[in-house]
Design a protein around this motif. Structure first.
Motif, PDB file in Angstrom:
ATOM      1  N   GLY A   1       8.698  -7.508   0.599  1.00  0.00           N
ATOM      2  CA  GLY A   1       9.233  -6.246   1.097  1.00  0.00           C
ATOM      3  C   GLY A   1      10.751  -6.230   1.063  1.00  0.00           C
ATOM      4  N   LEU A   2      11.323  -5.102   0.671  1.00  0.00           N
ATOM      5  CA  LEU A   2      12.783  -4.928   0.662  1.00  0.00           C
ATOM      6  C   LEU A   2      13.110  -3.460   0.850  1.00  0.00           C
ATOM      7  CD1 LEU A   2      14.151  -4.913  -2.949  1.00  0.00           C
ATOM      8  CD2 LEU A   2      11.756  -5.405  -2.535  1.00  0.00           C
ATOM      9  N   ALA A   3      14.392  -3.164   1.008  1.00  0.00           N
ATOM     10  CA  ALA A   3      14.814  -1.800   1.308  1.00  0.00           C
ATOM     11  C   ALA A   3      14.519  -0.850   0.152  1.00  0.00           C
ATOM     12  CB  ALA A   3      16.303  -1.781   1.640  1.00  0.00           C
ATOM     13  N   ARG A   4      14.105   0.342   0.506  1.00  0.00           N
ATOM     14  CA  ARG A   4      13.881   1.370  -0.517  1.00  0.00           C
ATOM     15  C   ARG A   4      15.204   1.700  -1.195  1.00  0.00           C
ATOM     16  NH1 ARG A   4      10.920   6.675   1.059  1.00  0.00           N
ATOM     17  NH2 ARG A   4      10.708   6.733  -1.193  1.00  0.00           N
ATOM     18  N   GLY A   5      15.118   1.965  -2.492  1.00  0.00           N
ATOM     19  CA  GLY A   5      16.308   2.331  -3.243  1.00  0.00           C
ATOM     20  C   GLY A   5      17.085   1.158  -3.794  1.00  0.00           C
ATOM     21  N   ASP A   6      16.711  -0.079  -3.411  1.00  0.00           N
ATOM     22  CA  ASP A   6      17.430  -1.253  -3.922  1.00  0.00           C
ATOM     23  C   ASP A   6      16.740  -1.758  -5.182  1.00  0.00           C
ATOM     24  OD1 ASP A   6      18.938  -3.539  -4.323  1.00  0.00           O
ATOM     25  OD2 ASP A   6      19.020  -4.045  -2.191  1.00  0.00           O
ATOM     26  N   ALA A   7      16.878  -0.975  -6.253  1.00  0.00           N
ATOM     27  CA  ALA A   7      16.185  -1.305  -7.500  1.00  0.00           C
ATOM     28  C   ALA A   7      16.693  -2.605  -8.096  1.00  0.00           C
ATOM     29  CB  ALA A   7      16.343  -0.166  -8.500  1.00  0.00           C
ATOM     30  N   GLY A   8      17.973  -2.885  -7.933  1.00  0.00           N
ATOM     31  CA  GLY A   8      18.537  -4.115  -8.489  1.00  0.00           C
ATOM     32  C   GLY A   8      17.906  -5.353  -7.887  1.00  0.00           C
ATOM     33  N   LEU A   9      17.802  -5.391  -6.559  1.00  0.00           N
ATOM     34  CA  LEU A   9      17.208  -6.558  -5.903  1.00  0.00           C
ATOM     35  C   LEU A   9      15.722  -6.651  -6.215  1.00  0.00           C
ATOM     36  CD1 LEU A   9      17.641  -8.977  -4.079  1.00  0.00           C
ATOM     37  CD2 LEU A   9      17.223  -7.486  -2.092  1.00  0.00           C
ATOM     38  N   ARG A  10      15.043  -5.509  -6.280  1.00  0.00           N
ATOM     39  CA  ARG A  10      13.617  -5.541  -6.613  1.00  0.00           C
ATOM     40  C   ARG A  10      13.396  -6.141  -7.999  1.00  0.00           C
ATOM     41  NH1 ARG A  10      10.854  -2.365  -9.648  1.00  0.00           N
ATOM     42  NH2 ARG A  10      12.376  -0.689  -9.565  1.00  0.00           N
ATOM     43  N   ARG A  11      14.196  -5.725  -8.976  1.00  0.00           N
ATOM     44  CA  ARG A  11      14.040  -6.291 -10.323  1.00  0.00           C
ATOM     45  C   ARG A  11      14.368  -7.781 -10.342  1.00  0.00           C
ATOM     46  NH1 ARG A  11      16.286  -1.083 -11.923  1.00  0.00           N
ATOM     47  NH2 ARG A  11      18.391  -1.980 -11.849  1.00  0.00           N
TER      48      ARG A  11
ATOM     49  N   ASN B   1       0.842  -1.197   0.000  1.00  0.00           N
ATOM     50  CA  ASN B   1       0.000   0.000   0.000  1.00  0.00           C
ATOM     51  C   ASN B   1       0.878   1.249   0.000  1.00  0.00           C
ATOM     52  OD1 ASN B   1       0.667   0.704   2.757  1.00  0.00           O
ATOM     53  ND2 ASN B   1      -0.922  -0.707   3.491  1.00  0.00           N
ATOM     54  N   ASP B   2       0.276   2.377  -0.286  1.00  0.00           N
ATOM     55  CA  ASP B   2       1.030   3.614  -0.461  1.00  0.00           C
ATOM     56  C   ASP B   2       1.721   4.063   0.818  1.00  0.00           C
ATOM     57  OD1 ASP B   2       0.344   3.750  -3.137  1.00  0.00           O
ATOM     58  OD2 ASP B   2      -1.362   5.077  -2.812  1.00  0.00           O
ATOM     59  N   GLU B   3       1.089   3.840   1.963  1.00  0.00           N
ATOM     60  CA  GLU B   3       1.681   4.259   3.228  1.00  0.00           C
ATOM     61  C   GLU B   3       2.970   3.493   3.497  1.00  0.00           C
ATOM     62  OE1 GLU B   3       2.127   6.661   6.394  1.00  0.00           O
ATOM     63  OE2 GLU B   3       0.547   6.818   4.873  1.00  0.00           O
ATOM     64  N   ARG B   4       2.965   2.188   3.248  1.00  0.00           N
ATOM     65  CA  ARG B   4       4.161   1.373   3.478  1.00  0.00           C
ATOM     66  C   ARG B   4       5.262   1.688   2.472  1.00  0.00           C
ATOM     67  NH1 ARG B   4       0.573  -4.038   4.680  1.00  0.00           N
ATOM     68  NH2 ARG B   4       0.138  -3.525   6.859  1.00  0.00           N
ATOM     69  N   LYS B   5       4.874   2.101   1.282  1.00  0.00           N
ATOM     70  CA  LYS B   5       5.869   2.453   0.266  1.00  0.00           C
ATOM     71  C   LYS B   5       6.706   3.659   0.658  1.00  0.00           C
ATOM     72  CE  LYS B   5       3.537   0.630  -3.855  1.00  0.00           C
ATOM     73  NZ  LYS B   5       2.865   1.005  -5.129  1.00  0.00           N
ATOM     74  N   LYS B   6       6.254   4.407   1.657  1.00  0.00           N
ATOM     75  CA  LYS B   6       7.048   5.530   2.150  1.00  0.00           C
ATOM     76  C   LYS B   6       8.257   5.044   2.951  1.00  0.00           C
ATOM     77  CE  LYS B   6       2.989   8.553   2.555  1.00  0.00           C
ATOM     78  NZ  LYS B   6       2.092   9.278   3.513  1.00  0.00           N
ATOM     79  N   GLN B   7       8.194   3.781   3.407  1.00  0.00           N
ATOM     80  CA  GLN B   7       9.257   3.237   4.254  1.00  0.00           C
ATOM     81  C   GLN B   7      10.040   2.101   3.610  1.00  0.00           C
ATOM     82  OE1 GLN B   7       8.068   2.856   8.562  1.00  0.00           O
ATOM     83  NE2 GLN B   7       6.010   3.090   7.697  1.00  0.00           N
ATOM     84  N   VAL B   8       9.374   1.313   2.767  1.00  0.00           N
ATOM     85  CA  VAL B   8      10.019   0.157   2.147  1.00  0.00           C
ATOM     86  C   VAL B   8       9.634   0.083   0.676  1.00  0.00           C
ATOM     87  CG1 VAL B   8      10.005  -1.136   4.325  1.00  0.00           C
ATOM     88  CG2 VAL B   8       8.137  -1.438   2.699  1.00  0.00           C
ATOM     89  N   ALA B   9      10.327  -0.771  -0.061  1.00  0.00           N
ATOM     90  CA  ALA B   9       9.973  -1.041  -1.457  1.00  0.00           C
ATOM     91  C   ALA B   9       9.327  -2.425  -1.540  1.00  0.00           C
ATOM     92  CB  ALA B   9      11.206  -0.974  -2.339  1.00  0.00           C
TER      93      ALA B   9
END
Length: 306
Positions: free
Chosen positions: A261-271, A127-135
């Motif tokens: 869920g994973l750390a914000r800014g970790d685009a490589g791991l998310r992909r 959800n949008d609220e959690r996206k403020k803290q995690v990816a």
């Protein structure tokens, strides 16, 4: 995509194979073919995992057939555990190199942000609220708030009522969905999103609450409650655990997309995780994992999230 693999190296059980069921949890551990030569450029979490030689995954331990830890053996099982294991294999980590971390809901954002876990798979709604803290990667499952009732509930005065009554579950015929809850006793977890939703005057339910869904299920079985409400994935696990006694109504009244869920800014791991989820959806592992775990509830497989 940020994930580079030179192919599958170490072999475990064939991908998607399903072991015998473990009481209360789901399938026995399944070892998916493990990719070798994996690189995830720019991911600090993945670099740390490679250095330590294991990947840390946050999960729950008390949801049967979803995220469950056997109290005697310490063995983990359930649909979320299978999803986490599929992802780990594609990242180059066999199941015996997964460091499972039980993380309570109130601590998950902190655990992810501080790097206590590399990723988190535990009925975690995007959800949008959690996206403020995690990816988030995914979703890998789209849940919805539903109802758990006695097996014969809602089928009329005759069909199914006798068997349910024999097993100790109380019957008030007619619970086929949220519109049938006025005046009924509905149990859920204190302060949860399902609690907030079911407390609305729209439903007219008499709400009972506890600290755990297990306590609510006990109330349902003993006749203290007429229904339990939670995400359908959680309810399916309890229906599987109480096979033949309880069933999920199958009329969800919310939409809860579960993500990794994973750390914000970790685009490589998310992909990389997105690519792994997509591959296991396409090759049938996702469906086989569902059937071996939540599918034991008797509920048909939901539509895959992609």
């Amino acid at each position: 995509m940020g994930l580079v693999s030179s192919g599958c190296g170490r072999e475990g059980t064939p991908a998607g194979s399903v072991g015998k069921l473990m009481r209360g949890g789901g399938s026995e551990p399944v070892a998916y073919p493990v990719a070798s030569g994996v690189r995830v450029p720019g991911s600090r979490a993945y670099a740390r995992a490679q250095k330590r030689g294991s990947i840390r995954v946050g999960v729950k331990s008390d949801h049967p057939f979803l995220g469950f830890e056997d109290p005697v053996t310490g063995q983990r099982a359930g649909f979320d555990i299978e999803i986490a294991s599929m992802v780990a294999a594609d990242l180059g980590f066999p199941r015996d190199r997964i460091d499972w971390q039980t993380v309570p809901p109130q601590g998950r954002e902190t655990a992810i942000a501080q790097g206590d876990v590399d990723y988190y798979v535990a009925a975690y709604t995007i959800n949008d609220e959690r996206k403020k803290q995690v990816a988030f990667a995914g979703p890998y499952y789209v849940a919805g708030q539903d109802l758990l009732v006695a097996k014969g509930e809602g089928k009329g005065e005759g069909e199914g009522a006798g068997a349910g009554a024999k097993n100790g579950a109380r019957h008030i015929n007619g619970i086929n969905g949220p519109r049938d809850l006025r005046g009924k006793r509905v149990c859920t977890v204190t302060g949860s999103t399902p609690y907030q939703r079911i407390s609305s005057p729209t439903y007219g339910a008499h709400v009972i609450s506890h600290d755990s869904y297990a306590q609510c299920v006990q109330d349902l079985v003993t006749g203290v409650a007429d229904a339990v409400t939670a995400d359908d994935a959680i309810l399916k696990g309890y229906a599987a655990q109480n096979e033949g006694r309880l069933r999920v109504v199958g009329h969800p009244f919310s939409k809860e997309p579960y993500g990794v869920g994973l750390a914000r800014g970790d685009a490589g791991l998310r992909r990389a995780i997105d690519a792994a989820l997509e591959r296991h959806l396409r090759n049938g592992d996702w469906l086989r994992a569902y059937r071996a775990t939540l599918g034991r509830s008797g509920a048909p497989p939901p539509r895959p999230p992609r």
